[in-house]
Structures are given as structure tokens and as C-alpha cells.
Design an enzyme around this catalytic site. Structure first.
Site, PDB file in Angstrom:
ATOM      1  N   SER A  37       6.468  -0.419   9.863  1.00 61.89           N
ATOM      2  CA  SER A  37       5.109  -0.289   9.340  1.00 61.89           C
ATOM      3  C   SER A  37       4.951   1.134   8.803  1.00 61.89           C
ATOM      4  O   SER A  37       5.505   2.082   9.383  1.00 61.89           O
ATOM      5  CB  SER A  37       4.106  -0.520  10.481  1.00 61.89           C
ATOM      6  OG  SER A  37       2.848  -0.003  10.123  1.00 61.89           O
ATOM      7  N   GLU A  88       5.768 -11.342   7.386  1.00 65.33           N
ATOM      8  CA  GLU A  88       5.232 -12.055   8.565  1.00 65.33           C
ATOM      9  C   GLU A  88       4.716 -11.116   9.634  1.00 65.33           C
ATOM     10  O   GLU A  88       4.077 -11.558  10.580  1.00 65.33           O
ATOM     11  CB  GLU A  88       6.325 -12.950   9.174  1.00 65.33           C
ATOM     12  CG  GLU A  88       6.525 -14.215   8.403  1.00 65.33           C
ATOM     13  CD  GLU A  88       7.491 -15.181   9.061  1.00 65.33           C
ATOM     14  OE1 GLU A  88       8.085 -14.832  10.100  1.00 65.33           O
ATOM     15  OE2 GLU A  88       7.665 -16.276   8.514  1.00 65.33           O
ATOM     16  N   MET A 129       0.850  -1.198   0.000  1.00 67.17           N
ATOM     17  CA  MET A 129       0.000   0.000   0.000  1.00 67.17           C
ATOM     18  C   MET A 129       0.888   1.251   0.000  1.00 67.17           C
ATOM     19  O   MET A 129       0.433   2.339   0.340  1.00 67.17           O
ATOM     20  CB  MET A 129      -0.945  -0.023   1.204  1.00 67.17           C
ATOM     21  CG  MET A 129      -1.876  -1.239   1.149  1.00 67.17           C
ATOM     22  SD  MET A 129      -3.457  -0.993   1.937  1.00 67.17           S
ATOM     23  CE  MET A 129      -2.963  -0.804   3.621  1.00 67.17           C
ATOM     24  N   GLY A 137      11.097  -2.764   5.400  1.00 69.26           N
ATOM     25  CA  GLY A 137      10.371  -4.038   5.404  1.00 69.26           C
ATOM     26  C   GLY A 137       9.934  -4.364   3.978  1.00 69.26           C
ATOM     27  O   GLY A 137      10.193  -5.452   3.459  1.00 69.26           O
ATOM     28  N   HIS A 138       9.287  -3.387   3.314  1.00 63.29           N
ATOM     29  CA  HIS A 138       8.876  -3.593   1.918  1.00 63.29           C
ATOM     30  C   HIS A 138      10.101  -3.880   1.043  1.00 63.29           C
ATOM     31  O   HIS A 138      10.078  -4.758   0.188  1.00 63.29           O
ATOM     32  CB  HIS A 138       8.208  -2.337   1.347  1.00 63.29           C
ATOM     33  CG  HIS A 138       6.919  -1.956   1.996  1.00 63.29           C
ATOM     34  ND1 HIS A 138       6.766  -0.800   2.715  1.00 63.29           N
ATOM     35  CD2 HIS A 138       5.717  -2.569   2.002  1.00 63.29           C
ATOM     36  CE1 HIS A 138       5.523  -0.718   3.140  1.00 63.29           C
ATOM     37  NE2 HIS A 138       4.860  -1.773   2.740  1.00 63.29           N
ATOM     38  N   HIS A 162       8.989   1.212   3.242  1.00 68.15           N
ATOM     39  CA  HIS A 162      10.056   1.246   4.249  1.00 68.15           C
ATOM     40  C   HIS A 162      10.936   0.015   4.017  1.00 68.15           C
ATOM     41  O   HIS A 162      10.700  -0.767   3.080  1.00 68.15           O
ATOM     42  CB  HIS A 162       9.458   1.283   5.665  1.00 68.15           C
ATOM     43  CG  HIS A 162       8.407   0.240   5.902  1.00 68.15           C
ATOM     44  ND1 HIS A 162       8.691  -1.111   5.924  1.00 68.15           N
ATOM     45  CD2 HIS A 162       7.063   0.345   6.096  1.00 68.15           C
ATOM     46  CE1 HIS A 162       7.587  -1.785   6.144  1.00 68.15           C
ATOM     47  NE2 HIS A 162       6.560  -0.932   6.228  1.00 68.15           N
ATOM     48  N   ASP A 213       2.356  -9.249   9.294  1.00 71.44           N
ATOM     49  CA  ASP A 213       0.913  -9.490   9.159  1.00 71.44           C
ATOM     50  C   ASP A 213       0.700 -10.999   9.009  1.00 71.44           C
ATOM     51  O   ASP A 213       0.274 -11.468   7.948  1.00 71.44           O
ATOM     52  CB  ASP A 213       0.376  -8.734   7.944  1.00 71.44           C
ATOM     53  CG  ASP A 213       0.574  -7.241   8.094  1.00 71.44           C
ATOM     54  OD1 ASP A 213      -0.028  -6.658   8.996  1.00 71.44           O
ATOM     55  OD2 ASP A 213       1.361  -6.660   7.328  1.00 71.44           O
TER      56      ASP A 213
HETATM   57  O1  PAF Z   1      -0.206  -5.771   3.697  1.00 60.08           O
HETATM   58  C1  PAF Z   1      -0.621  -4.853   2.958  1.00 60.08           C
HETATM   59  O2  PAF Z   1       0.026  -3.816   2.759  1.00 60.08           O
HETATM   60  C2  PAF Z   1      -1.969  -5.007   2.279  1.00 60.08           C
HETATM   61  O3  PAF Z   1      -2.886  -5.627   3.103  1.00 60.08           O
HETATM   62  C3  PAF Z   1      -1.901  -5.692   0.894  1.00 60.08           C
HETATM   63  C4  PAF Z   1      -1.426  -7.135   1.027  1.00 60.08           C
HETATM   64  C5  PAF Z   1      -0.953  -4.926  -0.004  1.00 60.08           C
HETATM   65  C6  PAF Z   1      -3.282  -5.709   0.249  1.00 60.08           C
HETATM   66  O4  PAF Z   1      -3.770  -4.424   0.036  1.00 60.08           O
END
Ligand code: PAF
Length: 271
Positions: free
Chosen positions: A179, A142, A24, A30-31, A28, A144
Site C-alpha cells: 500500500s 483485491e 493515486m 501491487g500497482h 509500488h 480493496d
Molecule cells: O484504489 C485507489 O487507489 C483509488 O481508490 C482509485 C480507485 C484510484 C480511485 O481514486
């Protein structure tokens, strides 16, 4: 950067491995760790940047969610073979609503109790992305863990051909799980937020030494007594007991709490 999936698909070579990293945005480290892994394991990687309205159970949360597209694109400039997809609602939804899924009640516990409808929104958008890009591999963090388990369950039930790859939680120096929402916190709140992971570690230690088999009330009180802190749940659970689609990865501790106006979630394995 593509805002139309049809345009993006014209640039993808369907004979080559495709990795998908749904995000979304407000990227950061993590991504970036998911993206690095995807780049190392696939010939082409689609990074989606889309604040999906159907997974927000609170309209103010949707409005407030951080959006930093320009800086996200800048952060991805040096990655090779990356395709960024940042669509409008229209490119994905005819009508902006969630589908109904049988998620073995995994969507009713923990996050599901506090964010009704959240997981059907997540499943809806992730299924759409799978359908559009037909990825070989898809990467999820992980942090989430419940979301990851729900996506694995959906994939199994719908027979979608994709490897769902779980990636370890990336943390700040004090242990706070990274996050996009963390940027909302004041300095004081950020200091308090850094303590949350320490509670997980302490509970894990007690559990491993067989001193507890559930979270003691004293620990719950301790968190609620931190300044501006309000706990939603702090529980030991094993998500595989809800869904036969999941491998047993053992017990984990799950936590969600508010620090001021920022909601923090985290979890650790008890293995
Ligand atoms: O984890 C997230 O950022 C969102 O829930 C996702 C998996 C991109 C779905 O919109």
C-alpha cells in the site's frame, strides 16, 4: 505524461483495445502488477495518477497522502503503449464534490462505517474515468475488495460497458499487503504491521477447521494489545449478500487497523 484528458484522447486510437489502471500514485509492486496485466491484455493502457480529494473523509489524510509523481513516471518508463494521465482537479471536476450513488448499502458497512462518504468519492472519480476513456478493461486490486465490489455494483447499475478485472493482492515478504500508505510507518510500526496478515491466516485456519464462525474476542484483544495498534474492524462477511449485482465469491475476512498513524486494511478469501 498528460495533464489534460483532451490531449491524451488525441493520442488514443479508439479502434484499439484500451485498458485503464486508476491509481493515486506512489506506485509500488501491487500497482505494477496491475499495469503489467493491463499491458499484456490491451493494445493501449491508460494509467491515471490522481489523488482524488472527494474520497478523503479526513482533510489531514488528503494532505499527508504520499505524492511521488517523478519517481512514478520513472517506474513506468519501460512499459510499452502506456499513457500516463496526471490531471489537476480542474481537468476532472467543475466542482470538487461527489455524486450520490445507490450502492446497495455496500458503502455503509466495513470501510463505509469508518470512512463516511469515501465510497461515493471513489465511485464519482471512477465513473468519470470510465466516461472519459471508455476503457474495454479496468483493473483494480483485491486488497480493496470492498472498493472492487462497489465498482462492480456501480458498473452494473449504470450499465457501463467495461470489464472490471480483479487482481490479486501483492504482499511484502512478511505478508503485509502493499500500500502507498506503508511508507509512512517507522521501522517499529512496520514490524508490527507485518503481523496483521498472520491474524487473517490464523482466523482462516480456525474457520476452515470449523472452530469459529466469527472472529473471537480473544483475537481482537490480541491485536489491540500489540504496540500502537488499534483495531477498527475484523469481521467475516460475504459482500454478495448486500448486492444482487455481485457474484457470490464466498465468505472473506476483512480487517482494518491503525498502526501508529497509518491505517492498514486487508482481506482474504475463506475458500
Ligand atoms: O484504489 C485507489 O487507489 C483509488 O481508490 C482509485 C480507485 C484510484 C480511485 O481514486
Amino acid at each position: 505524461m498528460f495533464s489534460s484528458h483532451k490531449e491524451l484522447l488525441k493520442s488514443l486510437d479508439s479502434t484499439k483495445l484500451v485498458g485503464l489502471v486508476p491509481t493515486m500514485g506512489s506506485l509500488h509492486n501491487g500497482h505494477l502488477s496491475l499495469i503489467k496485466k493491463a499491458v499484456s491484455e490491451n493494445e493501449q493502457v491508460v494509467v491515471t495518477i490522481y489523488v482524488n480529494p472527494t474520497q478523503f473523509n479526513d482533510i489531514n489524510d488528503l494532505k499527508k497522502y504520499p505524492r511521488n509523481l517523478e519517481s512514478d513516471i520513472h517506474k513506468l518508463r519501460n512499459y510499452k503503449n502506456i499513457f500516463i494521465y496526471s490531471p489537476t482537479d480542474k481537468d476532472l471536476y467543475q466542482e470538487v464534490v461527489s455524486k450520490n450513488y445507490d450502492l446497495d448499502n455496500l458503502d455503509k458497512i466495513l470501510e463505509g462505517k469508518f470512512r463516511p462518504g469515501h465510497f461515493s468519492g471513489v465511485a464519482t472519480i471512477v465513473e468519470k474515468m470510465f466516461d472519459i476513456f471508455n476503457p474495454d478493461n479496468a483493473y483494480f486490486g483485491e486488497k480493496d475488495f470492498q472498493q472492487l465490489s462497489i465498482i462492480k455494483t456501480m458498473v452494473k447499475k449504470l450499465g457501463i460497458k467495461v470489464n472490471v478485472i480483479s487482481c490479486e493482492t501483492i504482499r511484502e515478504a512478511d505478508g503485509l499487503a502493499m500500500s502507498s500508505r506503508n511508507e509512512h510507518m517507522t521501522k517499529g510500526e512496520r514490524l508490527i504491521a507485518g503481523k496483521i496478515n498472520k491474524f487473517l491466516i490464523k482466523a482462516k485456519e480456525l474457520y476452515k477447521n470449523k472452530k469459529i464462525d466469527k472472529i473471537p474476542v480473544s483475537m481482537i484483544d490480541e491485536i489491540n494489545n500489540l504496540k500502537n495498534c488499534k483495531l477498527e474492524y475484523f469481521e467475516i462477511d460475504n459482500l454478495s449478500k448486500y448486492s444482487s449485482s455481485l457474484m457470490d465469491e464466498g465468505d472473506r475476512i476483512f480487517i482494518a487497523c491503525w498502526v501508529g498513524k497509518t491505517r492498514i486494511i486487508d482481506n482474504i478469501t475463506l475458500k
